[in-house]
Design a protein around this motif. Sequence first.
Motif, PDB file in Angstrom:
ATOM      1  N   TYR A  73       0.716  -1.298   0.043  1.00 38.67           N
ATOM      2  CA  TYR A  73      -0.013  -0.027  -0.075  1.00 38.67           C
ATOM      3  C   TYR A  73       0.847   1.437   0.146  1.00 38.67           C
ATOM      4  CZ  TYR A  73      -4.543  -1.619   0.442  1.00 38.67           C
ATOM      5  OH  TYR A  73      -5.828  -2.271   0.198  1.00 38.67           O
ATOM      6  N   PRO A  74       0.452   2.147  -0.897  1.00 33.68           N
ATOM      7  CA  PRO A  74       1.167   3.543  -0.667  1.00 33.68           C
ATOM      8  C   PRO A  74       0.464   4.247   0.460  1.00 33.68           C
ATOM      9  CG  PRO A  74      -0.401   3.534  -2.500  1.00 33.68           C
ATOM     10  CD  PRO A  74      -0.410   2.105  -1.854  1.00 33.68           C
ATOM     11  N   ASP A  75       0.921   5.314   1.079  1.00 29.89           N
ATOM     12  CA  ASP A  75       0.204   6.165   1.808  1.00 29.89           C
ATOM     13  C   ASP A  75       0.553   7.601   1.607  1.00 29.89           C
ATOM     14  OD1 ASP A  75      -0.961   7.224   3.986  1.00 29.89           O
ATOM     15  OD2 ASP A  75       0.124   6.316   5.401  1.00 29.89           O
ATOM     16  N   THR A  76      -0.229   8.425   0.820  1.00 25.92           N
ATOM     17  CA  THR A  76      -0.194   9.454   0.147  1.00 25.92           C
ATOM     18  C   THR A  76      -1.165  10.586   1.057  1.00 25.92           C
ATOM     19  OG1 THR A  76      -2.205   9.304  -1.376  1.00 25.92           O
ATOM     20  CG2 THR A  76       0.022   8.770  -2.291  1.00 25.92           C
ATOM     21  N   GLY A  77      -1.872  10.010   1.904  1.00 29.48           N
ATOM     22  CA  GLY A  77      -2.711  10.753   2.637  1.00 29.48           C
ATOM     23  C   GLY A  77      -4.096  10.752   2.025  1.00 29.48           C
ATOM     24  N   GLY A 143      -9.481  10.732  10.943  1.00 28.56           N
ATOM     25  CA  GLY A 143     -10.723  11.473  10.845  1.00 28.56           C
ATOM     26  C   GLY A 143     -11.318  11.165   9.130  1.00 28.56           C
ATOM     27  N   GLN A 144     -10.979  10.373   8.495  1.00 29.49           N
ATOM     28  CA  GLN A 144     -11.163  10.356   6.984  1.00 29.49           C
ATOM     29  C   GLN A 144     -12.376   9.240   7.005  1.00 29.49           C
ATOM     30  OE1 GLN A 144      -8.173   9.598   4.142  1.00 29.49           O
ATOM     31  NE2 GLN A 144      -6.350  10.506   5.597  1.00 29.49           N
ATOM     32  N   GLY A 148     -16.827   4.809  13.915  1.00 29.81           N
ATOM     33  CA  GLY A 148     -17.380   3.461  14.389  1.00 29.81           C
ATOM     34  C   GLY A 148     -17.607   2.431  13.374  1.00 29.81           C
ATOM     35  N   PHE A 149     -16.939   2.711  12.138  1.00 29.19           N
ATOM     36  CA  PHE A 149     -16.930   1.853  11.054  1.00 29.19           C
ATOM     37  C   PHE A 149     -16.398   0.460  11.426  1.00 29.19           C
ATOM     38  CE2 PHE A 149     -17.462   0.125   6.926  1.00 29.19           C
ATOM     39  CZ  PHE A 149     -18.465   0.342   6.290  1.00 29.19           C
ATOM     40  N   ASP A 150     -17.034  -0.660  10.966  1.00 28.66           N
ATOM     41  CA  ASP A 150     -16.347  -1.788  11.261  1.00 28.66           C
ATOM     42  C   ASP A 150     -15.251  -1.988  10.098  1.00 28.66           C
ATOM     43  OD1 ASP A 150     -15.606  -4.549  11.157  1.00 28.66           O
ATOM     44  OD2 ASP A 150     -17.450  -4.992  11.805  1.00 28.66           O
ATOM     45  N   LEU A 151     -13.909  -2.045  10.430  1.00 29.69           N
ATOM     46  CA  LEU A 151     -12.969  -1.909   9.402  1.00 29.69           C
ATOM     47  C   LEU A 151     -12.721  -3.363   8.790  1.00 29.69           C
ATOM     48  CD1 LEU A 151      -9.939   0.094  10.981  1.00 29.69           C
ATOM     49  CD2 LEU A 151     -11.958   0.785   9.524  1.00 29.69           C
ATOM     50  N   ALA A 152     -12.960  -4.598   9.478  1.00 28.23           N
ATOM     51  CA  ALA A 152     -12.897  -5.903   9.096  1.00 28.23           C
ATOM     52  C   ALA A 152     -14.201  -5.924   7.986  1.00 28.23           C
ATOM     53  CB  ALA A 152     -13.016  -6.939  10.130  1.00 28.23           C
ATOM     54  N   ARG A 190     -17.823   7.511   4.871  1.00 32.96           N
ATOM     55  CA  ARG A 190     -17.229   8.959   5.152  1.00 32.96           C
ATOM     56  C   ARG A 190     -18.165   9.294   6.224  1.00 32.96           C
ATOM     57  NH1 ARG A 190     -17.264   9.338  -0.568  1.00 32.96           N
ATOM     58  NH2 ARG A 190     -15.139   9.674  -1.406  1.00 32.96           N
ATOM     59  N   PRO A 191     -17.371  10.134   7.134  1.00 30.37           N
ATOM     60  CA  PRO A 191     -17.971  10.943   8.401  1.00 30.37           C
ATOM     61  C   PRO A 191     -19.189  11.357   7.851  1.00 30.37           C
ATOM     62  CG  PRO A 191     -15.765  11.145   8.723  1.00 30.37           C
ATOM     63  CD  PRO A 191     -15.702  10.639   7.004  1.00 30.37           C
TER      64      PRO A 191
END
Length: 214
Positions: A73-77, A143-144, A148-152, A190-191
């Motif tokens: 994975y890149p991490d560009t923000g 904060g992106q 509470g979102f389930d990441l799995a 998204r929030p």
Amino acid sequence: MTDTPHRRGADRTEAIMRTTLELGQKIGYARLSMEAVAAHAGASKQTIYRRWSSKGALLLDSLLSLNEPGLDYPDTGDLVADLRAQIHAAVDLLAGPAFGPLFKALVGEAQHDPQVAAALNERLIAPQADKTVARLKAARDQGQLSPGFDLALAMAILSGPLYFQLLITQEQLTHEYVDRILDALFAGMRPRPPMPAAQAGPPPTPGPHRRARG
């Protein structure tokens, strides 16, 4: 470079795996055999069987030997851009014309070979899932994403449509299809802005009850 037994062994292993991929692309997984690989690689059958217990195990090692950097994975923000870049690279490798048929054959082999299934999950599927969840977590911490979102669950939603199209419907996986999945998923991740406060003031007074005239 000094020609040592270890170096010769590594070169022989690399040659066998390269031959496996080349021969598999040419004749297909169904016709591929350990004996055919040995003959084309100039190795003995004993050498191959000593290193790999089955054709599926040999193919798994051979595919993993590609070690494509695009699967990191890149991490560009920009989370969506990073996911798009990584999944596009995975689709190009695992569903492209070069290795897509071999990857699908490997997944099929895993359905009736528990050792291949365990190795496939441990060495390819689980590490990629962990990388995805880690990238999602970093974005959530910034904060992106909704806190509470389930990441799995997000990982399952991301990968499920890809495997369904690759293995079940066997339709072509494209970058455009990946983009549609990302658009649909991130509409819900998204929030959300807070609901506006209700207008202050007393509730309306109901009018007098009137009896119907006969």
